[in-house]
Every structure is written in structure tokens, then in C-alpha cells.
Motif scaffolding. Structure first.
Motif, PDB file in Angstrom:
ATOM      1  N   SER A 187      -0.430   3.355  -3.522  1.00  0.00           N
ATOM      2  CA  SER A 187      -0.912   4.450  -2.564  1.00  0.00           C
ATOM      3  C   SER A 187      -0.476   4.049  -0.949  1.00  0.00           C
ATOM      4  CB  SER A 187      -2.352   4.563  -2.474  1.00  0.00           C
ATOM      5  OG  SER A 187      -2.729   5.628  -1.379  1.00  0.00           O
ATOM      6  N   LEU A 188      -0.629   2.678  -0.898  1.00  0.00           N
ATOM      7  CA  LEU A 188      -0.450   1.929   0.408  1.00  0.00           C
ATOM      8  C   LEU A 188       0.862   1.377   0.590  1.00  0.00           C
ATOM      9  CD1 LEU A 188      -3.747   0.137   1.149  1.00  0.00           C
ATOM     10  CD2 LEU A 188      -3.128   2.483   1.958  1.00  0.00           C
ATOM     11  N   GLN A 189       1.845   1.723  -0.369  1.00  0.00           N
ATOM     12  CA  GLN A 189       3.082   1.205  -0.681  1.00  0.00           C
ATOM     13  C   GLN A 189       3.241  -0.273  -0.243  1.00  0.00           C
ATOM     14  OE1 GLN A 189       5.546   3.568   1.904  1.00  0.00           O
ATOM     15  NE2 GLN A 189       5.302   5.323   0.796  1.00  0.00           N
ATOM     16  N   MET A 190       2.353  -1.054  -1.201  1.00  0.00           N
ATOM     17  CA  MET A 190       2.334  -2.511  -0.755  1.00  0.00           C
ATOM     18  C   MET A 190       2.834  -3.334  -2.057  1.00  0.00           C
ATOM     19  SD  MET A 190      -1.470  -2.684   1.124  1.00  0.00           S
ATOM     20  CE  MET A 190      -1.534  -4.459   1.067  1.00  0.00           C
ATOM     21  N   GLU A 191       3.381  -4.595  -1.855  1.00  0.00           N
ATOM     22  CA  GLU A 191       3.641  -5.447  -3.253  1.00  0.00           C
ATOM     23  C   GLU A 191       2.269  -5.976  -3.888  1.00  0.00           C
ATOM     24  OE1 GLU A 191       5.756  -8.913  -2.282  1.00  0.00           O
ATOM     25  OE2 GLU A 191       7.049  -7.855  -0.716  1.00  0.00           O
ATOM     26  N   PHE A 192       2.519  -6.041  -5.007  1.00  0.00           N
ATOM     27  CA  PHE A 192       1.739  -6.287  -6.144  1.00  0.00           C
ATOM     28  C   PHE A 192       1.739  -7.335  -7.058  1.00  0.00           C
ATOM     29  CE2 PHE A 192       0.166  -5.957 -10.767  1.00  0.00           C
ATOM     30  CZ  PHE A 192      -1.037  -5.873 -10.371  1.00  0.00           C
ATOM     31  N   ALA A 193       0.819  -8.378  -7.285  1.00  0.00           N
ATOM     32  CA  ALA A 193       0.764  -9.447  -7.999  1.00  0.00           C
ATOM     33  C   ALA A 193      -0.287  -9.406  -8.977  1.00  0.00           C
ATOM     34  CB  ALA A 193       0.760 -10.494  -7.106  1.00  0.00           C
ATOM     35  N   LEU A 194      -0.141 -10.143 -10.023  1.00  0.00           N
ATOM     36  CA  LEU A 194      -0.968 -10.295 -11.274  1.00  0.00           C
ATOM     37  C   LEU A 194      -1.308 -11.672 -11.572  1.00  0.00           C
ATOM     38  CD1 LEU A 194      -2.837  -8.832 -13.478  1.00  0.00           C
ATOM     39  CD2 LEU A 194      -0.752  -8.882 -14.915  1.00  0.00           C
ATOM     40  N   ILE A 195      -2.692 -12.062 -11.947  1.00  0.00           N
ATOM     41  CA  ILE A 195      -3.029 -13.233 -12.322  1.00  0.00           C
ATOM     42  C   ILE A 195      -3.592 -13.179 -13.687  1.00  0.00           C
ATOM     43  CG2 ILE A 195      -4.850 -15.095 -12.170  1.00  0.00           C
ATOM     44  CD1 ILE A 195      -5.149 -14.423  -9.154  1.00  0.00           C
TER      45      ILE A 195
END
Length: 423
Positions: A247-255
Motif C-alpha cells: 500500500s505504501l510502496q515500501m520494501e519488505f523483509a521477513l524474519i
């Protein structure tokens, strides 16, 4: 609003008052007492005949007491000829116990006993206790070689100590049945821990989202938020976090958590970051924090991976046990929560941080907040202040969202707008 009465249990009276204030009405008069043996007594002083009644009670704090108060109030309103009774549950009780929590590895069972020659295997189908012979003796010898460290056995043909499967109590279906049996006609809640919970009801369930409120905080208070990284502390919350990131066009990371004992969901696990947060602001997104162990471990991993600032945005902050102290000593710079459950005790210990759109519009970033706190302070005091700011808390008010949902439902309007835009 005409034809509407809003009542509340002892679970969160401040939220009930805020909702009524938004609706331009007063809270209904309810007298809740306890007998010396712990039984709950509820007396409703308002006439609810032909009225639409909304009962507010979060599933936090004294969960069982709050749930019982709500059930008695629902039953009392239906007995008093209320037109419709809606249970408003900002935090749904027992939402972390949906049905069978061991879906990946099977329901838990005890370690198998060593089998003698030609031993009998007990059937573990839906009707336990029927002894049957194994198909081949090789199956018995294979079971004897089973790893002694295994604590759960997903194979249905494997025996346990008594020959019976240890079933997990289905608290999710039970709570749904209790609410509907008491007489609830409608359920309003926010950010269910397991969306499948809605399927346990045969009445309408409106699951409001806290996502618009969290997104608004990000856009107003995190400088250059497009360069920050949205992080999910576990795989279960990946869908929730990616919705905000997209929605905010941001990068994503996962733990990713890898448990040492894959059959035991309570076993300690190693954590691995999938993504890049070096020299970036990391924003942890989760729906619920209770003990804070997962959140603080995730923050530690992000700090070790080079994150410059760490925000944690959580819808439901229960913070039981030593969670407050754990968060205070963690690498989390600011903890952003909503008031779906009472937060005053948490604010008293962690301190209320001020941000635009929340408290003080002048302090529009974490850096500005720190500068304001450190201004005109001696070096020793400045160091002490920086230490005390660890884990400072921001509380976002959800009363406007619930008030608007109640207004729309009472007037027969759609609530779908609240799912995407909040209020």
C-alpha cells in the motif's frame, strides 16, 4: 443516536466512554458486582426494549471475567426484549486458540512405548480404544527405532502410552457457541489473530482492520518512510505486513524462525532475516504482542543486521508477565500500539512518546523527539534520558473506528470503507 444503547463491562471503561463521546451519547448504566464466591451479578438500569444494544468488552486483562460479564449482559438484554444485541470485542477472547493449533505436525500424543514381539497397536482413528493387529511386523520394529527426542507423532497409526489421542480443547468454537447461545446477533472485532475464526459463527462478523491507523502513523511520523523497510517478525504475519508494504510502496523483509524441535511449537528457535535493513529504518508489524519475546528477539536481530531505527507497530498490546520490562530493555526505539486493550499501566512504565497526529504535532520524527528530550540537558542526564527512551510507547485511539462502525451498522450503511481507509 435514537434507538441505540451502548453498554460496557469492566474490561475497558475508558474505550466505552470514548466511543459514546464520538456518538454523542452517554454510556448505559450497568451495575456489575461479584458475590463472595466469585460469581458475577449484572444489573442493567436502562430500558433496552426495542433498542439496538452494543456491548463493549475486550478479551484482555481478566479475560474470563470480562467474557462472563459480556455473556450475562447479552442474555439479560435479550430477555429484556432488545431488538438486536451486538458484541463489540476489540480484542477477541481466546482468538489464539482457534481449533487445532498443531495443524502442521498433528495433534500432540505421548511418546510410544517399546513394543514387544507381536504387540498390539491401538487404533488412533476418531473412535479410540479399538485394538487392531499391525499389518506387518516390520511396522512394529520401525516404530521401535523412532527418534527418542520426538515429542509429537503426526502419524495416526503410531500408538501412545494409553492408546488414546490427547485432543486439544477447541476453545475457538466454544467461545463462538457461547456468544451465539447467549443471544448475540452480531460481532464487531478488530484484527483477528486467525481470520478463520469468523467461520465459527453463523451470525454476521465484522473484522475491522487496524492497518489504516498504522499506515497513517507511518506516513505522518517516519521521515522518508519510502526508504524504510516493513518487517514481519514471523511467517504468520507476512500477509499482514506485505499489505502495508504494498500500500505504501515500501520494501519488505521477513524474519524466519527455525525451531530446533519442529514438533514442539513452544521450543526455542533460531531466527534468520530474509531481506536487507542495513542503514535503514525497520518497522516491525504484528497484530498482537503478549509476552513480547518474539518482538524483542526480532528487534535484536534487526539491530545486529544494521538497522538505524526500529519501530514496532502492533494492534493489540496485551503485554502480560514481564513483557514491559523486556520491551524496555530491548532494541525497540518506539512501540506503537492501539487502545483496544487498556494501556495506562504500560504508558506509566514506558512513558508516552509524542508524535504528529498522536500527541504533539511539533515532534514529527523520532529524531525530533530525541532532540527535544535532550535539549538543555547535561551529558550525564542526556545519557540517562537516552536510556529511558528505549521502548517508549505511542497509543493510537481506535474509538473513532468502532464508533463509526456502530453508527453505520445501526443506520444500515456499509462498513467496507473502514476496511481500507479507517476513519
Amino acid at each position: 443516536m435514537r434507538g441505540c444503547v451502548v453498554l460496557g463491562t469492566n474490561g475497558h471503561p475508558d474505550l466505552t466512554k470514548s466511543i459514546c463521546s464520538r456518538l454523542g451519547m452517554t454510556v448505559g448504566e450497568v451495575d456489575i458486582k461479584k458475590f463472595s464466591n466469585g460469581e458475577t451479578s449484572v444489573t442493567i438500569h436502562n430500558s433496552v426494549r426495542g433498542q439496538d444494544v452494543y456491548i463493549v468488552s475486550p478479551g484482555s486483562g481478566q479475560v474470563n471475567d470480562n467474557l462472563m460479564e459480556m455473556l450475562i449482559m447479552i442474555s439479560a438484554c435479550k430477555t429484556a426484549s432488545a431488538n438486536k444485541v451486538t458484541a463489540v470485542l476489540p480484542v477477541f477472547p481466546y482468538s489464539r486458540q482457534p481449533d487445532v493449533p498443531y495443524s502442521k505436525t498433528g495433534a500432540p500424543s505421548a511418546k510410544p512405548l517399546a513394543l514387544a514381539n507381536n504387540a498390539l497397536l491401538q487404533s488412533l482413528e476418531s473412535r479410540p480404544g479399538t485394538p487392531v493387529r499391525d499389518r506387518v511386523q516390520a511396522g512394529s520394529s520401525a516404530l521401535q527405532k523412532e527418534d527418542s527426542s520426538a515429542s509429537f507423532i503426526p502419524d495416526k497409526t503410531a500408538p501412545n502410552a494409553s492408546g488414546y489421542r490427547k485432543w486439544v480443547a477447541q476453545a475457538g468454537t466454544l467461545v463462538a457457541a457461547l456468544l451465539t447461545t447467549a443471544g448475540a446477533d452480531h460481532i464487531i472485532t478488530m484484527d483477528l489473530h486467525d481470520p478463520q475464526f469468523q467461520g465459527f459463527f453463523d451470525i454476521p462478523v465484522d473484522n475491522l482492520f487496524g492497518r489504516p491507523l498504522l499506515q497513517r502513523f507511518i506516513t505522518l511520523n517516519i521521515p522518508n518512510y519510502q526508504d524504510a523497510v516493513i518487517v514481519s517478525p514471523d511467517a504468520g504475519g507476512a500477509k499482514r505486513a506485505t499489505a502495508i508494504a504494498d500500500s505504501l510502496q515500501m520494501e519488505f523483509a521477513l524474519i524466519h524462525k527455525e525451531r530446533r524441535n519442529k514438533h514442539n511449537q513452544h521450543d526455542e528457535s533460531s531466527m534468520m532475516l530474509v531481506g536487507d535493513v542495513e542503514d535503514k529504518t525497520a518497522i516491525l508489524i504484528d497484530d498482537l504482542v503478549d509476552t513480547g519475546a518474539t518482538l524483542t528477539r526480532a528487534a535484536k536481530l534487526l539491530h545486529e543486521s544494521g538497522a538505524t531505527e526500529i519501530y514496532a507497530l502492533v494492534t493489540h498490546a496485551l503485554l502480560s508477565g514481564d513483557a514491559l520490562q523486556r520491551i524496555k530493555e530491548s532494541q525497540i526505539d518506539v512501540l506503537v500500539v492501539t487502545n483496544t486493550s487498556p494501556q495506562q499501566e504500560h504508558v506509566d512504565l514506558l512513558g508516552q512518546a509524542e508524535f504528529r497526529g498522536v500527541q504533539n504535532p511539533a515532534l514529527n520524527s523520532l529524531s525530533a523527539y530525541r532532540q527535544a528530550q535532550s535539549r538543555d540537558a547535561s551529558p550525564s542526564k542526556r545519557h540517562s534520558s537516552a536510556t529511558s527512551r528505549k521502548g517508549r510507547i505511542v497509543v493510537i485511539d481506535v474509538a473513532p473506528v468502532f464508533a463509526e462502525a456502530i453508527r453505520r451498522i445501526h443506520n444500515g450503511e456499509s462498513v467496507s470503507m473502514l476496511f481500507d481507509h479507517g476513519i
